[in-house]
Structures are given as structure tokens and as C-alpha cells.
Motif scaffolding. Structure first.
Motif, PDB file in Angstrom:
ATOM      1  N   GLN A 225       0.838  -1.193   0.000  1.00  0.00           N
ATOM      2  CA  GLN A 225       0.000   0.000   0.000  1.00  0.00           C
ATOM      3  C   GLN A 225       0.873   1.242   0.000  1.00  0.00           C
ATOM      4  N   ALA A 226       0.244   2.352  -0.393  1.00  0.00           N
ATOM      5  CA  ALA A 226       0.959   3.632  -0.366  1.00  0.00           C
ATOM      6  C   ALA A 226       0.962   4.225   1.045  1.00  0.00           C
ATOM      7  N   ASP A 227       0.137   3.676   1.950  1.00  0.00           N
ATOM      8  CA  ASP A 227       0.060   4.193   3.307  1.00  0.00           C
ATOM      9  C   ASP A 227       1.251   3.691   4.131  1.00  0.00           C
ATOM     10  N   TRP A 228       1.439   4.311   5.289  1.00  0.00           N
ATOM     11  CA  TRP A 228       2.506   3.894   6.177  1.00  0.00           C
ATOM     12  C   TRP A 228       2.026   4.027   7.624  1.00  0.00           C
ATOM     13  N   SER A 242       8.702   2.901  10.832  1.00  0.00           N
ATOM     14  CA  SER A 242       8.604   2.004   9.680  1.00  0.00           C
ATOM     15  C   SER A 242       9.390   2.606   8.514  1.00  0.00           C
ATOM     16  N   PRO A 243       9.944   1.775   7.648  1.00  0.00           N
ATOM     17  CA  PRO A 243      10.731   2.298   6.512  1.00  0.00           C
ATOM     18  C   PRO A 243       9.942   3.249   5.624  1.00  0.00           C
ATOM     19  N   ARG A 244       8.665   2.924   5.400  1.00  0.00           N
ATOM     20  CA  ARG A 244       7.878   3.778   4.509  1.00  0.00           C
ATOM     21  C   ARG A 244       7.610   5.144   5.152  1.00  0.00           C
ATOM     22  N   PHE A 245       7.428   5.151   6.474  1.00  0.00           N
ATOM     23  CA  PHE A 245       7.201   6.418   7.167  1.00  0.00           C
ATOM     24  C   PHE A 245       8.448   7.298   7.084  1.00  0.00           C
ATOM     25  N   SER A 246       9.618   6.704   7.319  1.00  0.00           N
ATOM     26  CA  SER A 246      10.855   7.486   7.233  1.00  0.00           C
ATOM     27  C   SER A 246      11.085   7.978   5.810  1.00  0.00           C
ATOM     28  N   PHE A 247      10.700   7.178   4.822  1.00  0.00           N
ATOM     29  CA  PHE A 247      10.822   7.613   3.421  1.00  0.00           C
ATOM     30  C   PHE A 247       9.913   8.813   3.154  1.00  0.00           C
ATOM     31  N   VAL A 328      -2.080   5.290  11.007  1.00  0.00           N
ATOM     32  CA  VAL A 328      -1.628   5.164   9.621  1.00  0.00           C
ATOM     33  C   VAL A 328      -1.707   6.538   8.965  1.00  0.00           C
ATOM     34  N   GLY A 329      -0.911   6.710   7.927  1.00  0.00           N
ATOM     35  CA  GLY A 329      -0.916   7.966   7.186  1.00  0.00           C
ATOM     36  C   GLY A 329      -0.619   7.726   5.725  1.00  0.00           C
TER      37      GLY A 329
END
Length: 773
Positions: A225-228, A242-247, A328-329
Motif C-alpha cells: 500500500q501507499a500508506d505507512w 517504519s521504513p515507509r514512514f521514514s521515506f 496510519v498515514g
């Protein structure tokens, strides 16, 4: 799982079919390896105490041999326990279960040696002391080693039987009974302790499994998903990055972990404290520990403004302690920009960037509410560009669009806090005046608009002149609703256009009556042909020298059943506006050709053709059909056009007339001198006749030097181009003589004959025939 586990199943003697007991047995025995050092230490201490009890009573060799045997079986037991360290992640086999039970049995047998043999070399007191030591091991096994209840029971049973038998042999029957009672209680306690332990392990495994499932789902969620995911502690510092959040933050997980959440997303505003309202909202919700969903927050990442959609819920542990927030965001910048663009396109005109009809409606509605609240007035001005169509048709739509953009810029310059302009469509614009209570404000705005828009425009090396016509309506005087105000301002604009343009007219109730009359007139006009209400009259055109009739001009007349006789100046523009001129013009052409066959072969018939007819692709075919069906020679048909036809679509009009000329018909240019009088038209097309407008004839009759000069110039030009000239509007003999002296070829006017019905036109030739006879 059942509410109470069966004892045999807990002991491992029987595995019920309804559950995966091999898996449960692994959970049960996996913890043995962790307690192995403690159990070995307990046995060593017990062995030391046993040696102390029997030291001196039993030979040293026997004690040493016993200790060595105990160490050996303990080593074997530890190895079995270690082999089951990973049993909680797999199924335990029956072979592993049997090996463990055998190891415990060996340990029990070794302990039976001092109980069964050393006791006969000592006293009952020493036996009781030894049993006390062993009972401690039994109790410890029941409580601490609940993971392996069958082994504990084997150890308890073997050592207990050995102690009871030894006590009985020594004659200590009370001790023997006590031992047996103790063994029974120990076995029961072992089973219950094991049952409780196993239930706890099952529950623990369930929690771990659920945690693993959740982690798996979360990983899959982040990967697909595109969410993090995001999480903050009680100090609103980011945790478990989470990696996606830091990205999404444009940083590494190490740089993000432990940093204040709001600082990471606030950008430069963190130092100034000037947060966006959405960030304030987020901070308040975190402060109040309030769950939120789909909260749109404006963030600043690496100096760039973005939009995030966040959902979060507070983390509360079992004791009710607040631990932070998790949620989530997702980055919704593109979606929001698309939504904003769609919203902009829905309310603004893309060409001029002015508010569109929808926004003007809203502004006028708001102004009307304001007027009603404060007992004031509002106004709506509808304006239309004069001569814009000519620019669009002659120079193209690209130039027309540039002109509209420049017009919109000029309108913006004239607006203030009390006025708002917008584009309604095409070359129509609207202006809302929020407060029009001040006397003369509407007229002042209208005059400023007309004056500013009438100034020249420079576009692509062309200097263009267009004006503006304005119609206005006052609310709530001229209408109670937005629709009424706009309709009535449109009626006022229509009147301004009728008056020649460049004017401002305010709405009057009589305009509505005129509009209703026009509507009824249009309704009747649509049925005029089928009701046989149309007819043709013919006005003669004579030779200027001998005054013989050379042609007739066919003129359309309409005698309506509902409205009576309607003048051409009234219904012809209406027919052109509604494009009813196409079927009407076709009918005129056919009827004129049919009637001309009743005249002498040298007499022509002239038919006026509208620009709307010329741009029709089938115009040439219509002419051919009229000629063929009537049998009229093409040389006897003359098509009359005005210069205005070239402003609609010059190329199409010229191509249509060239096709008509190719058939053998002639073309006359009517009303020359009153329009644009471009000599380019005469150069591009082979006209046969130029008709001089009656206004110049009347001016010449009054000795107007300008009119006389114009007529002489037209005649000279026509002669040089091998064209004939026809003077219109000749009403007296003096005027006819004057025209003859000026050199015009033909004359048309009341002096030689008014427009007459077809029978009267035929009678002219009948009288001429009788006179000749």
C-alpha cells in the motif's frame, strides 16, 4: 480448547483427536531447557546433603559410585531437555517424549539406591532425613517442572515407593503411610500445576501467534500500500519507525527515531511557532488523547509543502496506562491538488481566469441575501462585445481567444471590493455589484466598462476595435431570484444590441413584454411556411436610359394569422437568429425561379441570400434544384448579397458564390457603401452588379457633396471593373434624372414601381404587349 484439559492429555499419555496435541506438547516441554541448570543444581545440593546424612554409615566407594551414577543420568536428562528447546515452534514427536520420560526414570532409579539400600545401613532417623531431602525435589519438580508432569510423577512414584517400602521393612509403618499420602498429594498437585501451566502456555502462544499475524499483515500492508504506519510515545516522539514512514519524511529511520513528531512535519514553522491550522488541530487531538480519522494535515517535508491524511488512536495498556499514539498515514498531495484543480475548473473560466457562470450565480445570490438583510439593493450587469464575431470569423479563433483574455484583464482593472466580474460564455460577461444602493453606481460602472472595452486592442500586429453593450437589472426590484435578475439583465442587453451597441440599458417591465412577443413571433414563424403565410412581392428594376424593366427583385412578405402583417425588418433578423432563414430562403429561391418562368426570357429575377444560407454546405445544390425544378435559365437568376456575409466565414461564402457563378448565375453586391466597403471583396469575387444604397441617392438629391462623390466613385469603379450599377430608393422623376446623369446603369425605387404581387408583375408585361400590338 476445552474448558478443562483431560488429565491423561496433560500427562501426555493420551492425545485426543480434536486438537493438535503434538503441537501443544511442544509448547509444554519447550521451557524445560531454560530450567535445566536449576534442576541440576538442586539435585547436586540434595546429593551433597544425602552424603552428609550417610557419611560414616555407608562406605565411601558406594557413595562415590552413587554420585557418579547420578551425574551421568543428570547429564543424559539435560541433553534431552536441550533437544526440546525449539519444541514450541514445531510438533513434538513421541520418540522425544519417551526419551524424556526414560531420562527422568533413570534419575528416579538412581535416587532409589540410597533410599532402598543405604537405609538398611543406617537408622530410621537417617531414612526420614533422606526422604525429607527427596521430598523437596518432588515438590520442586511439581511446582517448577510443571512442563513435564509425567516425568515428575515417575520420579515421585519411584522414589516414594522406595521410601515407603524401606520404612515398612524398618518397621516404621507410620512413616510409610505418610510417604504414600505425600506421594498421592504430590501427584495430584503435579497434574493440576501442569494443567494450569499448559493453559497459560496455550494462551501465551495464542498471543504470540496473533502478534505474528498482525506483524505479518502490517508488513504486507506497508509493502503493498501507499500508506505507512506511525507511532509516538507519551512525549509525542516518534517510535518504532517504519521504513515507509521514514521515506515519507525524507530521512532515515535512525534520524527519525526519538524526534518530536510535530517538529518533523512542521518544517520552518517549528522555530517560529506559526503552525498551519491543520497542525494545530493535530496537536490538540494528540494532547487530548482523542482518536481521529482521515485528518488532512499540511506538512513541510524538505522545504516542500505536502498534504498528509492521518488516522490515529491512543495506545492504552491492560492497566489503563496511556503509552502514546499509533496510526496510519498517506501522502494525498496529488489527490488534493487534483481536487483543488477540479474545484477551480468548476468555478473559474480556463481561458480568462475569471469566475464562471456558477460562481457569478453564487456571488449574485449572496448579494441578494445581503440586500435583503440590510434593506439595500444589488445589481447584475450583463455585457456582450460588439463586433467580436467579425473578429473571430475574419482573424480566427486564436486571435478571438487572445482578445477575450485582454478584455478580461481590462474588466479586472475596473473591479473593486464591491464588484465582481466573470465570464458567462462566448463573448458574454457578467458583473455583480454587491451594494448598488448609491445613486448612479450602476450607470457609472456600465459607462466605465463600455469606455474601457471600446479602446483599441493590439494583437498579432492587428489593431482591433470592439465595443460593448450592457444590460442591467436591480435586485430585488427587478427580480426576487437569481434567475429572474439574470434573465431581465439579458433582456436589457438585447435591447442595447438592438439599438446598435455601445449602449447601456436598464431593465424595464416592457422589455419582458417585448421578449414574450418575440417568443410568440418565433413560434408563429416556425409554422409560417406550412400555414402558407409567406408570399413574394416583386419590385421592378429598370434600365436607366430607356426605363424598360430589366429585372425584378423578389421580396419576402409574411401575413401571420396571429400577428397580422409583419415587416421584413422585424422577422428577417429573427429568422437569421433562429436559423429559420435556411428553409425560408430555400422556399424563396424556388418560388422566385418558378415565377420568373412566366416573364419574358430577357427578364432576370434577383433573390436576396443571407450569410446563414451561404455557409450551408448544400447551398449550391439548393440553387441547382431550384433552377432544374423550375426550368429557369441560370443566366436569369441573380443572387444578391451584402458585405456582411464575408465577416462570417469569408472563404466558405466566396466558395459558395463561385459555385453559383460557375452555374451561370450572376451575383450582385447590395447596400454597397454602408458596410465595410472593402475593395478586397470586389477583387476576390466577380460581381456583376453593385447596388448603391438609397441613403446616398437621397443625399445626392439634397445636393450632398459627399453622397454625390460616393456615387460618382462607385460608378467609375464599376465601369472600370466591367460591372453595372443599380441605384436604389429612387422616388421622383428628378431623382431618376439625376441618377441617369451620374451614370448609373439601372434604377430601382418607388418611382418605377413598388413591390407588387406576382400577378401584378405579370400584368406589366401584358400591358406592354398590348401597347406593342
Amino acid at each position: 480448547m476445552p474448558a478443562r484439559l483431560p488429565a491423561l492429555a496433560v500427562l501426555g499419555i493420551r492425545n485426543p483427536d480434536q486438537e493438535d496435541w503434538a503441537r501443544l506438547r511442544g509448547l509444554q516441554y519447550a521451557k524445560l531447557a531454560q530450567g535445566a541448570p536449576l534442576r541440576v543444581g538442586a539435585h547436586i545440593v540434595a546429593a551433597i546433603l544425602a552424603i552428609w546424612v550417610y557419611f560414616g554409615s555407608v562406605g565411601v566407594l558406594a557413595l562415590v559410585s552413587w554420585v557418579l551414577a547420578l551425574v551421568g543420568v543428570l547429564y543424559y536428562g539435560v541433553r534431552c531437555d536441550k533437544s526440546l528447546a525449539d519444541a514450541d515452534t514445531r510438533r513434538m514427536t513421541s520418540t522425544e517424549f519417551n526419551h524424556h520420560c526414560r531420562a527422568i526414570a533413570f534419575i528416579a532409579v538412581v535416587w532409589c539406591v540410597p533410599i532402598g539400600f543405604f537405609a538398611f545401613q543406617g537408622t530410621a532417623k537417617e531414612l526420614l532425613a533422606l526422604w525429607s531431602i527427596v521430598s523437596v525435589l518432588i515438590v520442586g519438580s511439581a511446582l517448577v517442572v510443571a512442563a513435564a508432569p509425567l516425568g515428575s510423577i515417575i520420579f515421585t512414584t519411584l522414589t516414594g515407593l522406595a521410601a515407603a517400602i524401606s520404612a515398612a521393612i524398618l518397621g516404621e509403618f507410620a512413616i510409610s503411610a505418610i510417604v504414600i499420602f505425600f506421594v498421592g498429594i504430590a501427584i495430584f498437585g503435579t497434574i493440576e500445576s501442569a494443567r494450569t501451566y499448559l493453559m497459560a502456555r496455550i494462551a501465551e502462544a495464542g498471543v504470540v501467534e496473533q502478534s505474528e499475524v498482525v506483524s505479518l499483515l502490517l508488513r504486507e500492508f506497508e509493502e503493498n500500500q501507499a500508506d505507512w504506519l506511525w507511532q509516538v510515545d507519551t512525549g509525542r516522539r516518534v517510535r518504532s519507525v517504519s521504513p515507509r514512514f521514514s521515506f515519507a519524511l525524507g530521512k532515515t529511520p535512525i534520524d527519525v527515531d526519538g524526534k518530536p513528531f510535530l517538529q518533523l512535519i512542521a518544517g520552518d514553522s517549528w522555530e517560529s511557532g506559526q503552525f498551519a491550522p491543520s497542525l494545530h488541530d493535530l496537536a490538540e487531538r494528540l494532547k487530548r488523547r482523542e482518536s481521529f480519522s482521515n485528518l488532512i494535515v499540511k506538512v513541510t517535508i524538505s522545504g516542500e509543502h505536502r498534504w498528509w491524511e492521518l488516522s490515529g488512536t491512543p495506545i492504552i495498556d491492560e492497566s489503563g496506562t496511556y503509552l502514546g499514539f499509533r496510526g496510519v498515514g498517506s501522502d494525498v498531495t496529488e489527490q488534493r491538488e487534483s481536487s483543488e484543480k477540479i474545484a477551480y475548473l468548476a468555478r473559474y473560466d480556463t481561458l480568462t481566469s475569471l469566475p464562471n457562470r456558477l460562481m457569478l450565480n453564487e456571488a449574485l445570490r449572496d448579494a441578494m441575501r445581503y440586500a435583503e438583510k440590510w434593506r439595500s439593493r444589488c445589481a447584475f450587469l450583463m455585457l456582450d462585445l460588439d463586433r467580436f464575431k467579425a473578429v473571430n470569423d475574419s482573424l480566427g479563433h486564436q486571435v478571438g481567444d487572445q482578445l477575450l483574455a485582454k478584455v478580461s484583464n481590462r474588466l479586472k482593472e475596473l473591479m473593486d471590493d464591491n464588484t465582481m466580474c466573470g465570464r458567462l460564455g462566448g463573448d458574454e460577461f457578467g458583473i455583480v455589484i454587491r451594494d448598488a444602493s448609491k445613486k448612479g453606481v450602476v450607470e457609472s460602472v456600465a459607462r466605465k466598462v463600455i469606455s474601457r472595452l471600446s479602446q483599441p486592442y493590439d494583437i498579432d500586429n492587428n489593431t482591433l476595435y470592439v465595443g460593448a453593450s450592457v444590460g442591467s437589472a436591480i435586485g430585488p426590484r427587478d427580480g426576487k431570484t437569481v434567475e429572474e435578475i439574470m434573465r431581465n439583465s439579458d433582456l436589457a442587453l438585447y435591447r442595447a444590441k438592438d439599438e446598435g451597441g455601445g449602449e447601456h440599458f436598464a431593465y424595464e417591465p416592457m422589455l419582458h413584454a417585448h421578449a414574450e412577443e418575440r417568443r410568440k413571433l418565433e413560434y408563429s414563424l416556425r409554422r409560417a411556411l406550412e400555414n402558407n403565410e409567406m408570399s413574394l412581392h416583386y419590385q421592378p428594376v429598370v434600365d436607366a436610359n430607356d426605363e424598360h424593366v430589366v429585372s425584378f427583385e423578389a421580396l419576402l412578405r409574411w401575413n401571420s394569422k396571429e400577428h397580422g402583417f409583419v415587416g421584413p425588418d422585424k422577422f428577417i433578423p429573427l429568422a437569421e437568429d433562429t436559423r429559420l432563414i435556411i428553409p425560408i430562403g430555400k422556399w424563396v429561391l424556388e418560388q422566385a425561379c418558378i415565377e420568373a418562368t412566366n416573364w419574358p426570357s430577357h427578364i432576370r429575377v434577383a433573390v436576396n441570400v443571407s450569410g446563414e444560407q451561404l455557409i450551408e454546405p448544400e447551398f449550391a445544390s439548393t440553387v441547382v434544384k431550384a433552377l432544374s425544378s423550375s426550368g429557369l435559365d441560370a443566366r436569369r437568376l441573380e443572387i444578391e448579397v451584402t458585405e456582411s456575409i464575408f465577416l462570417r466565414d469569408a472563404n466558405v461564402a466566396r466558395a459558395a458564390l463561385e459555385q453559383v457563378i460557375a452555374l451561370g448565375c450572376t451575383v450582385a453586391l447590395d447596400d454597397f457603401g454602408t458596410g465595410y466597403s472593402s475593395l478586397g471583396y470586389l477583387r476576390k469575387l466577380s460581381f456583376s452588379t453593385i447596388k448603391v444604397d438609397r441613403s446616398f441617392v437621397q443625399g445626392a438629391a439634397q445636393n450632398s457633396a459627399e453622397s454625390l462623390a460616393i456615387i460618382r466613385a462607385v460608378v467609375a469603379m464599376a465601369d472600370s471593373l466591367e460591372m453595372t450599377t443599380t441605384a436604389e430608393g429612387v422616388e421622383t422623376a428628378e431623382e431618376a434624372e439625376m441618377i441617369r446623369e451620374l451614370g448609373c446603369s439601372k434604377i430601382q425605387g418607388y418611382y418605377f414601381g413598388r413591390p407588387m404581387p406576382a400577378l401584378e408583375a405579370r400584368a406589366i408585361f401584358d400591358r406592354a404587349g398590348r401597347l406593342i400590338a
